[in-house]
Enzyme design. Structure first.
Site, mmCIF file in Angstrom:
data_model
loop_
_atom_site.group_PDB
_atom_site.id
_atom_site.type_symbol
_atom_site.label_atom_id
_atom_site.label_comp_id
_atom_site.label_asym_id
_atom_site.label_seq_id
_atom_site.Cartn_x
_atom_site.Cartn_y
_atom_site.Cartn_z
ATOM 1 N N ARG A 59 -6.180 6.131 -7.443
ATOM 2 C CA ARG A 59 -6.009 7.584 -7.385
ATOM 3 C C ARG A 59 -6.064 8.201 -8.784
ATOM 4 O O ARG A 59 -6.723 9.235 -9.004
ATOM 5 C CB ARG A 59 -4.695 7.910 -6.691
ATOM 6 C CG ARG A 59 -4.624 7.390 -5.263
ATOM 7 C CD ARG A 59 -3.211 7.379 -4.695
ATOM 8 N NE ARG A 59 -2.686 8.731 -4.564
ATOM 9 C CZ ARG A 59 -1.434 9.000 -4.212
ATOM 10 N NH1 ARG A 59 -0.577 8.012 -3.981
ATOM 11 N NH2 ARG A 59 -1.028 10.264 -4.097
ATOM 12 N N LEU A 100 0.844 -1.184 0.000
ATOM 13 C CA LEU A 100 0.000 0.000 0.000
ATOM 14 C C LEU A 100 0.883 1.239 0.000
ATOM 15 O O LEU A 100 1.973 1.237 0.579
ATOM 16 C CB LEU A 100 -0.907 0.030 1.237
ATOM 17 C CG LEU A 100 -1.917 -1.109 1.403
ATOM 18 C CD1 LEU A 100 -2.699 -0.924 2.706
ATOM 19 C CD2 LEU A 100 -2.864 -1.207 0.216
ATOM 20 N N ASP A 101 0.392 2.305 -0.645
ATOM 21 C CA ASP A 101 1.080 3.586 -0.564
ATOM 22 C C ASP A 101 1.215 4.001 0.903
ATOM 23 O O ASP A 101 0.406 3.598 1.758
ATOM 24 C CB ASP A 101 0.292 4.676 -1.308
ATOM 25 C CG ASP A 101 0.265 4.460 -2.803
ATOM 26 O OD1 ASP A 101 1.126 3.723 -3.312
ATOM 27 O OD2 ASP A 101 -0.621 5.040 -3.462
ATOM 28 N N LYS A 102 2.182 4.842 1.164
ATOM 29 C CA LYS A 102 2.443 5.303 2.530
ATOM 30 C C LYS A 102 1.178 5.794 3.228
ATOM 31 O O LYS A 102 0.915 5.444 4.384
ATOM 32 C CB LYS A 102 3.498 6.417 2.487
ATOM 33 C CG LYS A 102 3.740 7.113 3.820
ATOM 34 C CD LYS A 102 4.729 8.267 3.665
ATOM 35 C CE LYS A 102 4.850 9.055 4.958
ATOM 36 N NZ LYS A 102 5.769 10.206 4.816
ATOM 37 N N THR A 117 -2.007 5.304 2.402
ATOM 38 C CA THR A 117 -3.169 4.433 2.318
ATOM 39 C C THR A 117 -3.166 3.500 3.517
ATOM 40 O O THR A 117 -2.146 2.901 3.844
ATOM 41 C CB THR A 117 -3.143 3.605 1.020
ATOM 42 O OG1 THR A 117 -3.170 4.488 -0.101
ATOM 43 C CG2 THR A 117 -4.344 2.677 0.940
#
Length: 308
Positions: free
Chosen positions: A236, A136-138, A140
């Site tokens: 996104r 996951l993105d930082k 998220t």
């Protein structure tokens, strides 16, 4: 330190050479068998050391002891609290908090989920390195699946390639919807003017996102999303592309006045557990910042559990 041992009982249709039992029926790769042979692992049939040339019969007990794993010297274990939702000998599923990167990067070398997991392994005496099945993105939040040994990582990664692991995300976005659900099919490529940004481009990789409206509050909406593909920043980019950027996502045009990060949460995952031989599903409750925006999410009321 703990090394991983897996045991099976040979079924009638699995009888034959041990090599075929392990390669064909249990999906252990040729390289993994070589690792077991040369790096300190063991193969046992009915408790006796054996080679892959051993014939096995119905009812035989097979034990595979995998060699200890090398822990990456580039990632120092760090004492960061983990919200563990599921754990067994093969799999760890955590609810990642927003602001924590999955792995260290050039932008943040200190403090990551990977380092937290390595510290946890160190405390528990588990000789393994970090095997993320998904990332996951930082900013998220939500579910991250982590294999506790190489063999588990191989099996779950195979499921992922075959699109057998299903994930549902919840996202807060700007705007209201005319349609309650839809499919976004738009190729995604790197933005040549940015090191991190992605963009919709006919020359990019195929990307498909399914969305479903759950709740509208003023000029904001809560949607559930599933991915047919797993491109970087896919949700996104796609939501921005259709005019509904994620709240807090300044990289893709989202408003930053209501939440301090992109409003995206990995909410539910369903998969087949190859060692337990059963289907499983887990959910991670919305974190406080998203609950403040949209109120408590009663998933059953909206039928999200059946979204898969």
């Amino acid at each position: 330190m703990t090394t991983f041992v897996i045991k099976w009982t040979v079924k009638e249709h699995e009888a034959g050479l041990l090599r075929e039992f392990l390669r064909v029926h249990k999906k252990i790769s040729k390289s993994a068998l070589a690792d077991i042979k040369f790096s300190g692992g063991e193969l046992l049939v009915n408790g006796k050391l054996s080679t892959v040339r051993k014939a096995v019969a119905t009812g035989d007990e097979i034990s595979v002891r995998f060699p200890p794993e090398e822990i990456s010297s580039s990632m120092a274990p760090l004492p960061i609290n983990l919200d563990i939702l599921f754990e067994d000998d093969h799999l760890l599923i955590v609810n990642k908090s927003p602001g924590l990167p999955t792995i260290p990067s050039r932008y943040q070398t200190y403090g990551s989920l990977a380092q937290a997991v390595l510290h946890y392994y160190e405390e528990k005496g588990i000789q393994s390195t970090f095997h993320a099945i998904n990332r996951l993105d930082k900013d998220t939040s939500g579910l991250v699946m982590i294999a506790k040994h190489r063999f588990a990582h191989s099996l779950f990664s195979m499921q992922q390639r075959n699109k057998e692991i299903k994930r549902t995300y919840l996202a807060g976005v700007r705007g209201t919807f005319n349609e309650k659900k839809g499919i976004i099919s738009a190729n995604i490529a790197r933005n040549p003017e940015s090191l991190i940004e992605r963009m919709v481009s006919e020359h990019g990789q195929v990307a498909v996102t399914h969305f479903r409206l759950l709740k509208e509050l003023g000029q904001n909406s809560l949607v559930a999303l599933q991915l047919e593909t797993g491109r970087t920043h896919q949700i996104r980019v796609h939501m921005s592309h259709i005019g509904h950027p994620l709240l807090g996502d300044d990289l893709y045009g989202g408003p930053v006045d209501v939440i301090g990060r992109q409003a995206l949460h990995s909410w539910r995952v369903s998969f087949y557990h190859p060692f337990e031989e059963k289907k499983m599903a887990l959910t991670a409750p919305l974190p406080n910042d998203l609950n403040r925006l949209f109120g408590h999410v009663e998933a059953e009321d909206w039928g999200i559990n059946e979204y898969n």
